[in-house]
Design a protein around this motif. Structure first.
Motif, mmCIF file in Angstrom:
data_model
loop_
_atom_site.group_PDB
_atom_site.id
_atom_site.type_symbol
_atom_site.label_atom_id
_atom_site.label_comp_id
_atom_site.label_asym_id
_atom_site.label_seq_id
_atom_site.Cartn_x
_atom_site.Cartn_y
_atom_site.Cartn_z
ATOM 1 N N SER A 43 9.299 10.173 3.160
ATOM 2 C CA SER A 43 9.981 9.287 4.354
ATOM 3 C C SER A 43 10.902 8.323 3.897
ATOM 4 N N GLN A 44 10.555 7.714 2.510
ATOM 5 C CA GLN A 44 11.358 6.800 1.945
ATOM 6 C C GLN A 44 12.412 7.174 0.816
ATOM 7 N N ASP A 45 12.481 8.449 0.733
ATOM 8 C CA ASP A 45 13.537 8.863 -0.209
ATOM 9 C C ASP A 45 14.689 9.796 0.638
ATOM 10 N N VAL A 46 15.754 9.295 0.551
ATOM 11 C CA VAL A 46 17.180 9.512 1.279
ATOM 12 C C VAL A 46 17.480 11.015 0.536
ATOM 13 N N GLU A 47 17.371 11.490 -0.678
ATOM 14 C CA GLU A 47 18.064 12.569 -1.010
ATOM 15 C C GLU A 47 16.793 13.693 -0.544
ATOM 16 N N ALA A 48 15.469 13.449 -0.700
ATOM 17 C CA ALA A 48 14.488 14.420 -0.162
ATOM 18 C C ALA A 48 14.742 14.689 1.077
ATOM 19 N N ALA A 62 17.943 9.849 13.888
ATOM 20 C CA ALA A 62 17.527 8.257 13.908
ATOM 21 C C ALA A 62 16.739 8.269 12.797
ATOM 22 N N VAL A 63 16.640 6.959 12.344
ATOM 23 C CA VAL A 63 15.853 6.324 11.304
ATOM 24 C C VAL A 63 14.791 5.076 11.964
ATOM 25 N N HIS A 64 13.635 5.222 11.941
ATOM 26 C CA HIS A 64 12.709 4.199 12.358
ATOM 27 C C HIS A 64 12.411 3.381 11.123
ATOM 28 N N ALA A 65 12.994 1.976 11.162
ATOM 29 C CA ALA A 65 12.604 1.118 10.097
ATOM 30 C C ALA A 65 11.249 0.842 9.850
ATOM 31 N N PRO A 66 10.590 0.524 8.555
ATOM 32 C CA PRO A 66 9.491 0.268 8.427
ATOM 33 C C PRO A 66 8.809 -0.950 8.901
ATOM 34 N N CYS A 67 8.282 -1.034 10.216
ATOM 35 C CA CYS A 67 8.034 -2.314 10.748
ATOM 36 C C CYS A 67 6.724 -2.433 10.919
ATOM 37 N N LEU A 68 5.764 -1.521 10.934
ATOM 38 C CA LEU A 68 4.404 -1.407 11.103
ATOM 39 C C LEU A 68 3.575 -2.206 10.086
ATOM 40 N N TRP A 75 9.809 -0.288 0.967
ATOM 41 C CA TRP A 75 11.101 -0.657 0.933
ATOM 42 C C TRP A 75 11.154 -2.303 0.806
ATOM 43 N N SER A 76 10.407 -3.020 0.017
ATOM 44 C CA SER A 76 10.196 -4.186 -0.372
ATOM 45 C C SER A 76 9.471 -5.110 1.001
ATOM 46 N N THR A 77 9.106 -6.195 0.561
ATOM 47 C CA THR A 77 8.264 -7.109 1.369
ATOM 48 C C THR A 77 9.388 -7.816 2.224
ATOM 49 N N ASP A 78 10.432 -7.859 1.979
ATOM 50 C CA ASP A 78 11.517 -8.704 2.679
ATOM 51 C C ASP A 78 11.899 -7.915 3.845
#
Length: 275
Positions: A43-48, A62-68, A75-78
């Motif tokens: 889910s984190q790998d655009v090419e995959a 759509a892409v659901h950003a990692p907000c959980l 994809w970073s702690t920021d």
């Protein structure tokens, strides 16, 4: 087939994988997928993800950003870096929408600049940043406000919104009144159901007390220009066949009521019109 596209959230097949969601979406006849970016490396790998979309002929809408809570290190702690990467992924994959939750209250700097920051990012791309309605956290008779500026995004000035009907059930919100407040800024829909418990249930639409059918018909009658995403909880399914039965029911329910709405005149007041 209704004009609005009906996508499958990859979260709907959990605990199966992101890759499995593409295969299921293709076989059941969904129009595309919404990728929930979470701890599954695919889910984190655009090419995959691009290879899966090509292999199964299922576009990523759509892409659901990692907000959980469980994705705070994905994809970073920021949190702004997360949104930048979500936007980049959406642009590279041809998705039109990034779904984002309001910040947690303890993310103070992020929360303070969230509204202006979302506007700034939205002005830099054609991808929609659609802020999703959430809910207060409840335990017995206690209620905690976990999100800032708040769980109801209509209290703030955002360019686009996501409405989630499991979340309206959990927050005990009048769904159609919230849709009215969103107006022509409603850009994305998570179709699910709930019974108003303290849990975020994500039931198959039609199994709870939310106005799923009415909303779908209203959206279609008003020529809704966004996507409708089936985001249901199938983790209790006893088999793959039972999971797919639930997803098929959700897809058929959604398309049936979108088609009914297309035969109706637009409702007064411009509810849920094209963003």
């Amino acid at each position: 087939m209704p004009a609005a596209k009906v996508a499958l959230s990859t979260a709907s097949v959990y605990p199966e994988s992101t890759a499995a969601a593409f295969e299921i979406a293709s076989r059941l006849g969904f129009d595309g997928v919404e990728v929930m970016v979470w701890t599954d490396p695919v889910s984190q790998d655009v090419e995959a993800l691009r290879r899966l979309a090509d292999a199964y002929g299922v576009p990523i809408l759509a892409v659901h950003a990692p907000c959980l809570l469980i994705t705070q290190r994905v994809w970073s702690t920021d949190p702004w870096t997360k949104l930048q990467r979500a936007r980049s992924a959406a642009e590279r994959l041809g998705a039109t929408t990034v779904v984002v939750h309001p910040p947690f209250r303890w993310q103070r700097a992020y929360a303070r600049d969230f509204v202006s920051g979302i506007w700034r990012m939205a002005e830099e791309t054609d991808v929609r940043f659609a802020v999703e309605n959430m809910f207060p956290w409840r335990y017995r008779d206690r209620e905690m406000m976990a999100y800032a500026p708040g769980w109801d995004p209509t209290d703030e000035d955002y360019r686009h919104f996501t409405i989630d009907l499991s979340h309206t059930a959990t927050s005990r919100t009048d769904t159609l009144a919230m849709v009215d407040r969103m107006g022509d800024r409603l850009g994305h829909v998570h179709i699910a159901d709930g019974q108003g418990s303290g849990k975020d249930e994500h039931l198959v639409p039609g199994r709870g007390d939310q106005p799923c059918a009415e909303l779908l018909q209203q959206l279609s009658a008003n020529r809704f220009g966004g996507h409708v995403v089936v985001e249901v909880n199938t983790r209790r399914a006893m088999s793959a066949a039972e999971r797919e039965t639930d997803l098929t029911e959700a897809l058929e329910f959604t398309r049936r009521h979108l088609l009914r709405g297309e035969s109706c005149d637009s409702s007064p007041g411009g509810r849920a019109a094209r963003p």
